[in-house]
Design a protein around this motif. Structure first.
Motif, PDB file in Angstrom:
ATOM      1  N   LYS A   9     -63.627  -6.530  59.676  1.00  0.00           N
ATOM      2  CA  LYS A   9     -63.709  -5.375  58.784  1.00  0.00           C
ATOM      3  C   LYS A   9     -62.999  -5.632  57.467  1.00  0.00           C
ATOM      4  O   LYS A   9     -62.119  -6.496  57.351  1.00  0.00           O
ATOM      5  N   GLY A  10     -63.385  -4.848  56.480  1.00  0.00           N
ATOM      6  CA  GLY A  10     -62.653  -4.733  55.238  1.00  0.00           C
ATOM      7  C   GLY A  10     -62.698  -5.938  54.329  1.00  0.00           C
ATOM      8  O   GLY A  10     -63.440  -6.897  54.520  1.00  0.00           O
ATOM      9  N   ARG A  11     -61.858  -5.879  53.322  1.00  0.00           N
ATOM     10  CA  ARG A  11     -61.878  -6.876  52.252  1.00  0.00           C
ATOM     11  C   ARG A  11     -61.459  -8.265  52.735  1.00  0.00           C
ATOM     12  O   ARG A  11     -61.881  -9.265  52.156  1.00  0.00           O
ATOM     13  N   LEU A  12     -60.646  -8.318  53.791  1.00  0.00           N
ATOM     14  CA  LEU A  12     -60.248  -9.641  54.272  1.00  0.00           C
ATOM     15  C   LEU A  12     -61.419 -10.331  54.969  1.00  0.00           C
ATOM     16  O   LEU A  12     -61.603 -11.549  54.833  1.00  0.00           O
ATOM     17  N   ALA A  13     -62.221  -9.586  55.705  1.00  0.00           N
ATOM     18  CA  ALA A  13     -63.421 -10.167  56.312  1.00  0.00           C
ATOM     19  C   ALA A  13     -64.428 -10.571  55.246  1.00  0.00           C
ATOM     20  O   ALA A  13     -65.088 -11.606  55.368  1.00  0.00           O
ATOM     21  N   PRO A  33     -69.822  -6.381  62.035  1.00  0.00           N
ATOM     22  CA  PRO A  33     -68.797  -5.490  61.499  1.00  0.00           C
ATOM     23  C   PRO A  33     -68.150  -4.644  62.587  1.00  0.00           C
ATOM     24  O   PRO A  33     -68.800  -4.254  63.568  1.00  0.00           O
ATOM     25  N   THR A  34     -66.865  -4.380  62.433  1.00  0.00           N
ATOM     26  CA  THR A  34     -66.214  -3.389  63.270  1.00  0.00           C
ATOM     27  C   THR A  34     -66.903  -2.045  63.062  1.00  0.00           C
ATOM     28  O   THR A  34     -67.193  -1.661  61.929  1.00  0.00           O
ATOM     29  N   THR A  35     -67.177  -1.325  64.134  1.00  0.00           N
ATOM     30  CA  THR A  35     -67.812  -0.017  64.010  1.00  0.00           C
ATOM     31  C   THR A  35     -66.992   1.051  64.748  1.00  0.00           C
ATOM     32  O   THR A  35     -66.530   0.808  65.867  1.00  0.00           O
ATOM     33  N   PRO A  36     -66.819   2.210  64.124  1.00  0.00           N
ATOM     34  CA  PRO A  36     -67.199   2.503  62.743  1.00  0.00           C
ATOM     35  C   PRO A  36     -66.294   1.763  61.770  1.00  0.00           C
ATOM     36  O   PRO A  36     -65.131   1.493  62.083  1.00  0.00           O
ATOM     37  N   GLU A  37     -66.831   1.458  60.598  1.00  0.00           N
ATOM     38  CA  GLU A  37     -66.019   0.775  59.600  1.00  0.00           C
ATOM     39  C   GLU A  37     -65.000   1.741  59.006  1.00  0.00           C
ATOM     40  O   GLU A  37     -65.280   2.926  58.818  1.00  0.00           O
ATOM     41  N   PRO A  38     -63.785   1.271  58.711  1.00  0.00           N
ATOM     42  CA  PRO A  38     -62.744   2.181  58.211  1.00  0.00           C
ATOM     43  C   PRO A  38     -63.082   2.717  56.826  1.00  0.00           C
ATOM     44  O   PRO A  38     -63.585   1.990  55.964  1.00  0.00           O
ATOM     45  N   SER A  39     -62.785   3.985  56.603  1.00  0.00           N
ATOM     46  CA  SER A  39     -63.069   4.613  55.307  1.00  0.00           C
ATOM     47  C   SER A  39     -62.063   4.192  54.244  1.00  0.00           C
ATOM     48  O   SER A  39     -62.315   4.371  53.051  1.00  0.00           O
ATOM     49  N   TRP A  40     -60.925   3.610  54.662  1.00  0.00           N
ATOM     50  CA  TRP A  40     -59.868   3.266  53.724  1.00  0.00           C
ATOM     51  C   TRP A  40     -59.960   1.834  53.198  1.00  0.00           C
ATOM     52  O   TRP A  40     -59.081   1.380  52.468  1.00  0.00           O
ATOM     53  N   ASP A  41     -61.035   1.132  53.560  1.00  0.00           N
ATOM     54  CA  ASP A  41     -61.242  -0.220  53.050  1.00  0.00           C
ATOM     55  C   ASP A  41     -62.721  -0.371  52.696  1.00  0.00           C
ATOM     56  O   ASP A  41     -63.538   0.496  53.022  1.00  0.00           O
ATOM     57  N   ILE A  42     -63.069  -1.451  52.029  1.00  0.00           N
ATOM     58  CA  ILE A  42     -64.452  -1.650  51.641  1.00  0.00           C
ATOM     59  C   ILE A  42     -65.304  -1.963  52.869  1.00  0.00           C
ATOM     60  O   ILE A  42     -64.801  -2.433  53.887  1.00  0.00           O
ATOM     61  N   SER A  43     -66.587  -1.693  52.766  1.00  0.00           N
ATOM     62  CA  SER A  43     -67.503  -1.892  53.879  1.00  0.00           C
ATOM     63  C   SER A  43     -67.989  -3.332  53.923  1.00  0.00           C
ATOM     64  O   SER A  43     -68.576  -3.825  52.957  1.00  0.00           O
ATOM     65  N   LEU A  44     -67.750  -3.988  55.058  1.00  0.00           N
ATOM     66  CA  LEU A  44     -68.255  -5.341  55.248  1.00  0.00           C
ATOM     67  C   LEU A  44     -69.784  -5.336  55.254  1.00  0.00           C
ATOM     68  O   LEU A  44     -70.427  -6.214  54.662  1.00  0.00           O
ATOM     69  N   THR A  45     -70.382  -4.357  55.904  1.00  0.00           N
ATOM     70  CA  THR A  45     -71.840  -4.268  55.970  1.00  0.00           C
ATOM     71  C   THR A  45     -72.450  -4.171  54.574  1.00  0.00           C
ATOM     72  O   THR A  45     -73.413  -4.875  54.245  1.00  0.00           O
ATOM     73  N   SER A  76     -63.001 -14.269  63.763  1.00  0.00           N
ATOM     74  CA  SER A  76     -62.680 -12.857  63.946  1.00  0.00           C
ATOM     75  C   SER A  76     -61.583 -12.471  62.962  1.00  0.00           C
ATOM     76  O   SER A  76     -60.486 -13.039  62.993  1.00  0.00           O
ATOM     77  N   VAL A  77     -61.877 -11.513  62.099  1.00  0.00           N
ATOM     78  CA  VAL A  77     -60.929 -11.099  61.048  1.00  0.00           C
ATOM     79  C   VAL A  77     -60.663  -9.598  61.191  1.00  0.00           C
ATOM     80  O   VAL A  77     -61.461  -8.763  60.761  1.00  0.00           O
ATOM     81  N   LEU A  78     -59.572  -9.271  61.849  1.00  0.00           N
ATOM     82  CA  LEU A  78     -59.190  -7.880  62.089  1.00  0.00           C
ATOM     83  C   LEU A  78     -60.248  -7.152  62.925  1.00  0.00           C
ATOM     84  O   LEU A  78     -60.436  -5.944  62.787  1.00  0.00           O
ATOM     85  N   TYR A  79     -60.927  -7.893  63.769  1.00  0.00           N
ATOM     86  CA  TYR A  79     -61.934  -7.323  64.669  1.00  0.00           C
ATOM     87  C   TYR A  79     -61.230  -6.577  65.790  1.00  0.00           C
ATOM     88  O   TYR A  79     -60.156  -7.001  66.247  1.00  0.00           O
ATOM     89  N   ASP A  80     -61.818  -5.472  66.252  1.00  0.00           N
ATOM     90  CA  ASP A  80     -61.094  -4.583  67.165  1.00  0.00           C
ATOM     91  C   ASP A  80     -61.500  -4.701  68.622  1.00  0.00           C
ATOM     92  O   ASP A  80     -61.099  -3.871  69.443  1.00  0.00           O
ATOM     93  N   LYS A  81     -62.273  -5.722  68.972  1.00  0.00           N
ATOM     94  CA  LYS A  81     -62.682  -5.882  70.365  1.00  0.00           C
ATOM     95  C   LYS A  81     -62.231  -7.243  70.898  1.00  0.00           C
ATOM     96  O   LYS A  81     -62.170  -8.215  70.140  1.00  0.00           O
ATOM     97  N   ILE A  82     -61.924  -7.292  72.182  1.00  0.00           N
ATOM     98  CA  ILE A  82     -61.554  -8.550  72.823  1.00  0.00           C
ATOM     99  C   ILE A  82     -62.823  -9.334  73.129  1.00  0.00           C
ATOM    100  O   ILE A  82     -63.740  -8.835  73.783  1.00  0.00           O
ATOM    101  N   ILE A  83     -62.880 -10.564  72.636  1.00  0.00           N
ATOM    102  CA  ILE A  83     -64.057 -11.409  72.816  1.00  0.00           C
ATOM    103  C   ILE A  83     -63.968 -12.099  74.173  1.00  0.00           C
ATOM    104  O   ILE A  83     -62.935 -12.643  74.546  1.00  0.00           O
ATOM    105  N   GLY A  84     -65.084 -12.084  74.903  1.00  0.00           N
ATOM    106  CA  GLY A  84     -65.100 -12.605  76.254  1.00  0.00           C
ATOM    107  C   GLY A  84     -65.442 -14.076  76.353  1.00  0.00           C
ATOM    108  O   GLY A  84     -65.858 -14.720  75.379  1.00  0.00           O
TER     109      GLY A  84
END
Length: 214
Positions: A9-13, A33-45, A76-84
Protein backbone atom coordinates in the motif's frame (compact mmCIF):
# COMPACT_ATOMS: atom_id res chain seq x y z
CA UNK A 1 14.04 -10.75 -17.79
CA UNK A 2 12.74 -11.73 -14.35
CA UNK A 3 9.18 -10.86 -13.42
CA UNK A 4 8.34 -9.13 -10.14
CA UNK A 5 5.22 -8.57 -8.07
CA UNK A 6 4.64 -5.85 -5.46
CA UNK A 7 2.13 -6.36 -2.66
CA UNK A 8 1.15 -3.56 -0.32
CA UNK A 9 0.00 0.00 0.00
CA UNK A 10 0.76 3.67 -0.25
CA UNK A 11 3.63 5.73 -1.51
CA UNK A 12 6.29 3.29 -0.34
CA UNK A 13 4.80 0.48 -2.43
CA UNK A 14 4.57 2.87 -5.39
CA UNK A 15 8.24 3.70 -4.91
CA UNK A 16 9.08 -0.02 -4.93
CA UNK A 17 7.25 -0.28 -8.27
CA UNK A 18 9.28 2.66 -9.60
CA UNK A 19 12.58 1.08 -8.60
CA UNK A 20 11.66 -2.32 -10.02
CA UNK A 21 10.39 -0.82 -13.28
CA UNK A 22 13.71 0.99 -13.69
CA UNK A 23 15.96 -2.05 -13.21
CA UNK A 24 17.31 -3.71 -16.36
CA UNK A 25 16.85 -7.30 -15.17
CA UNK A 26 13.34 -6.96 -13.70
CA UNK A 27 9.89 -6.42 -15.16
CA UNK A 28 7.03 -5.17 -13.01
CA UNK A 29 4.39 -7.82 -13.74
CA UNK A 30 1.73 -7.83 -11.00
CA UNK A 31 0.54 -5.63 -8.15
CA UNK A 32 -1.59 -6.78 -5.21
CA UNK A 33 -2.90 -3.73 -3.31
CA UNK A 34 -3.89 -3.88 0.32
CA UNK A 35 -7.69 -3.68 0.46
CA UNK A 36 -9.27 -1.45 1.40
CA UNK A 37 -6.52 1.00 0.56
CA UNK A 38 -5.88 3.59 3.31
CA UNK A 39 -7.44 7.01 2.78
CA UNK A 40 -4.44 8.71 4.41
CA UNK A 41 -1.94 7.67 1.73
CA UNK A 42 -1.89 7.59 -2.06
CA UNK A 43 -3.62 4.74 -3.87
CA UNK A 44 -1.34 2.04 -5.22
CA UNK A 45 -4.09 0.91 -7.60
CA UNK A 46 -4.52 4.39 -9.08
CA UNK A 47 -0.77 4.93 -9.40
CA UNK A 48 -0.32 1.66 -11.29
CA UNK A 49 -3.28 2.36 -13.60
CA UNK A 50 -1.81 5.76 -14.48
CA UNK A 51 1.88 4.90 -14.77
CA UNK A 52 2.03 1.19 -15.65
CA UNK A 53 -1.28 0.34 -17.34
CA UNK A 54 0.13 -2.93 -18.69
CA UNK A 55 0.72 -4.29 -15.16
CA UNK A 56 -1.81 -6.77 -13.76
CA UNK A 57 -3.66 -5.62 -10.63
CA UNK A 58 -5.22 -8.24 -8.36
CA UNK A 59 -8.12 -6.16 -7.08
CA UNK A 60 -9.13 -8.62 -4.36
CA UNK A 61 -5.95 -7.74 -2.47
CA UNK A 62 -5.37 -11.43 -1.79
CA UNK A 63 -1.88 -12.81 -2.39
CA UNK A 64 -3.49 -16.10 -3.43
CA UNK A 65 -4.50 -14.42 -6.67
CA UNK A 66 -0.83 -14.34 -7.66
CA UNK A 67 -0.06 -17.42 -9.73
CA UNK A 68 2.60 -19.47 -7.88
CA UNK A 69 5.88 -19.47 -9.76
CA UNK A 70 4.88 -16.65 -12.11
CA UNK A 71 7.23 -14.08 -10.55
CA UNK A 72 10.85 -14.62 -9.55
CA UNK A 73 10.66 -11.71 -7.09
CA UNK A 74 7.75 -10.97 -4.77
CA UNK A 75 8.11 -7.82 -2.68
CA UNK A 76 5.69 -7.16 0.19
CA UNK A 77 5.67 -3.48 1.18
CA UNK A 78 3.49 -2.77 4.22
CA UNK A 79 1.14 -5.55 3.09
CA UNK A 80 -1.38 -6.54 5.75
CA UNK A 81 -1.74 -10.28 5.17
CA UNK A 82 0.50 -13.19 6.13
CA UNK A 83 1.78 -14.88 2.97
CA UNK A 84 1.53 -18.66 2.99
CA UNK A 85 3.90 -21.42 2.02
CA UNK A 86 2.07 -21.98 -1.29
CA UNK A 87 3.76 -18.81 -2.56
CA UNK A 88 6.88 -18.80 -0.38
CA UNK A 89 8.06 -22.24 -1.45
CA UNK A 90 7.96 -21.52 -5.20
CA UNK A 91 9.34 -17.96 -5.21
CA UNK A 92 13.13 -17.60 -5.64
CA UNK A 93 13.17 -14.21 -3.88
CA UNK A 94 10.34 -13.18 -1.58
CA UNK A 95 11.00 -10.26 0.74
CA UNK A 96 9.15 -7.97 3.11
CA UNK A 97 9.50 -4.32 4.07
CA UNK A 98 8.72 -4.11 7.79
CA UNK A 99 8.37 -0.66 9.43
CA UNK A 100 10.29 -1.56 12.57
CA UNK A 101 13.51 -2.96 13.95
CA UNK A 102 13.98 -6.71 13.87
CA UNK A 103 13.92 -8.95 15.79
CA UNK A 104 12.85 -6.60 18.60
CA UNK A 105 9.61 -5.49 16.94
CA UNK A 106 8.11 -8.37 15.02
CA UNK A 107 4.41 -8.34 14.30
CA UNK A 108 1.93 -5.47 14.28
CA UNK A 109 2.34 -1.75 15.01
CA UNK A 110 6.10 -1.62 15.49
CA UNK A 111 6.12 2.19 15.40
CA UNK A 112 3.50 2.40 18.13
CA UNK A 113 5.35 -0.09 20.31
CA UNK A 114 8.69 1.66 19.90
CA UNK A 115 7.16 4.88 21.18
CA UNK A 116 5.24 3.06 23.91
CA UNK A 117 8.56 1.64 25.10
CA UNK A 118 10.29 5.03 25.04
CA UNK A 119 12.93 4.02 22.46
CA UNK A 120 15.24 6.67 21.07
CA UNK A 121 15.90 4.63 17.91
CA UNK A 122 13.41 3.18 15.46
CA UNK A 123 13.96 1.44 12.16
CA UNK A 124 12.69 -0.06 8.95
CA UNK A 125 13.86 -3.46 7.72
CA UNK A 126 13.94 -5.54 4.56
CA UNK A 127 13.96 -9.26 5.28
CA UNK A 128 13.37 -12.61 3.62
CA UNK A 129 9.85 -13.96 4.12
CA UNK A 130 9.66 -17.41 5.70
CA UNK A 131 6.86 -19.30 7.46
CA UNK A 132 7.16 -17.23 10.66
CA UNK A 133 5.95 -13.73 11.55
CA UNK A 134 8.78 -11.37 10.51
CA UNK A 135 11.34 -14.06 11.39
CA UNK A 136 13.29 -14.33 8.13
CA UNK A 137 16.93 -13.29 7.63
CA UNK A 138 17.64 -9.57 7.28
CA UNK A 139 18.74 -8.09 3.95
CA UNK A 140 19.03 -4.43 4.96
CA UNK A 141 17.91 -2.01 7.64
CA UNK A 142 17.87 1.69 8.38
CA UNK A 143 17.87 3.09 11.91
CA UNK A 144 16.87 6.65 12.78
CA UNK A 145 16.38 8.81 15.84
CA UNK A 146 13.04 9.31 17.54
CA UNK A 147 12.13 11.56 20.45
CA UNK A 148 9.29 9.94 22.42
CA UNK A 149 8.60 13.07 24.49
CA UNK A 150 7.63 15.05 21.40
CA UNK A 151 7.09 12.55 18.56
CA UNK A 152 3.67 11.20 17.73
CA UNK A 153 3.09 7.89 15.96
CA UNK A 154 2.37 9.72 12.70
CA UNK A 155 5.73 11.56 12.94
CA UNK A 156 7.72 8.36 13.29
CA UNK A 157 5.63 6.53 10.68
CA UNK A 158 6.36 9.12 7.98
CA UNK A 159 10.01 9.23 9.05
CA UNK A 160 10.13 5.45 8.57
CA UNK A 161 8.59 5.81 5.10
CA UNK A 162 11.22 8.40 4.14
CA UNK A 163 14.05 6.13 5.26
CA UNK A 164 12.33 3.18 3.60
CA UNK A 165 12.44 4.91 0.22
CA UNK A 166 16.21 5.15 0.36
CA UNK A 167 16.53 1.62 1.73
CA UNK A 168 14.52 0.21 -1.18
CA UNK A 169 16.46 2.33 -3.69
CA UNK A 170 19.77 1.04 -2.35
CA UNK A 171 18.82 -2.60 -1.77
CA UNK A 172 16.80 -3.79 -4.77
CA UNK A 173 19.58 -3.33 -7.33
CA UNK A 174 21.94 -5.30 -5.05
CA UNK A 175 19.67 -8.21 -4.11
CA UNK A 176 21.71 -10.82 -5.93
CA UNK A 177 24.90 -9.77 -4.11
CA UNK A 178 23.53 -9.52 -0.55
CA UNK A 179 24.02 -12.34 1.95
CA UNK A 180 21.02 -12.31 4.35
CA UNK A 181 21.83 -12.11 8.06
CA UNK A 182 19.89 -14.42 10.41
CA UNK A 183 17.97 -12.76 13.21
CA UNK A 184 18.97 -13.33 16.82
CA UNK A 185 16.07 -15.22 18.45
CA UNK A 186 17.30 -14.23 21.89
CA UNK A 187 16.30 -10.61 21.15
CA UNK A 188 12.98 -11.44 19.51
CA UNK A 189 9.70 -9.89 20.64
CA UNK A 190 6.49 -10.35 18.65
CA UNK A 191 3.43 -8.11 19.06
CA UNK A 192 -0.02 -9.33 18.07
CA UNK A 193 -3.29 -7.48 17.53
CA UNK A 194 -4.60 -8.94 20.78
CA UNK A 195 -1.93 -6.89 22.59
CA UNK A 196 -3.04 -3.51 21.17
CA UNK A 197 -4.93 -2.57 24.35
CA UNK A 198 -1.56 -2.30 26.10
CA UNK A 199 -0.46 0.55 23.83
CA UNK A 200 -2.38 3.10 25.90
CA UNK A 201 -2.06 6.60 24.46
CA UNK A 202 0.18 5.26 21.66
CA UNK A 203 -2.66 3.32 20.05
CA UNK A 204 -3.52 6.09 17.55
CA UNK A 205 -1.75 8.52 15.23
CA UNK A 206 -1.55 11.09 18.05
CA UNK A 207 -1.94 11.02 21.80
CA UNK A 208 -4.74 13.60 21.52
CA UNK A 209 -6.73 11.12 19.41
CA UNK A 210 -6.29 8.45 22.06
CA UNK A 211 -7.73 10.77 24.71
CA UNK A 212 -10.74 11.62 22.52
CA UNK A 213 -11.54 7.97 21.73
CA UNK A 214 -11.61 6.71 25.32
Amino acid sequence: MRRAAVLGKGRLAVHACEVIAGLPDLSLDTVVPTTPEPSWDISLTDAVATRWPEVRVIESGDWRGLEPGRCELVFSVLYDKIIGSDLIDVTPQIINCHPGRLPQYRGVRPVNWALRNGDDLAGITLHIIDDGVDTGPILAEALFSVWPDVDEVRDVWWRAIAHGRQLITDTLPRLQAITPRPQDPAQAVTHYSRDNHRLGDRADWTRAQSVRTR
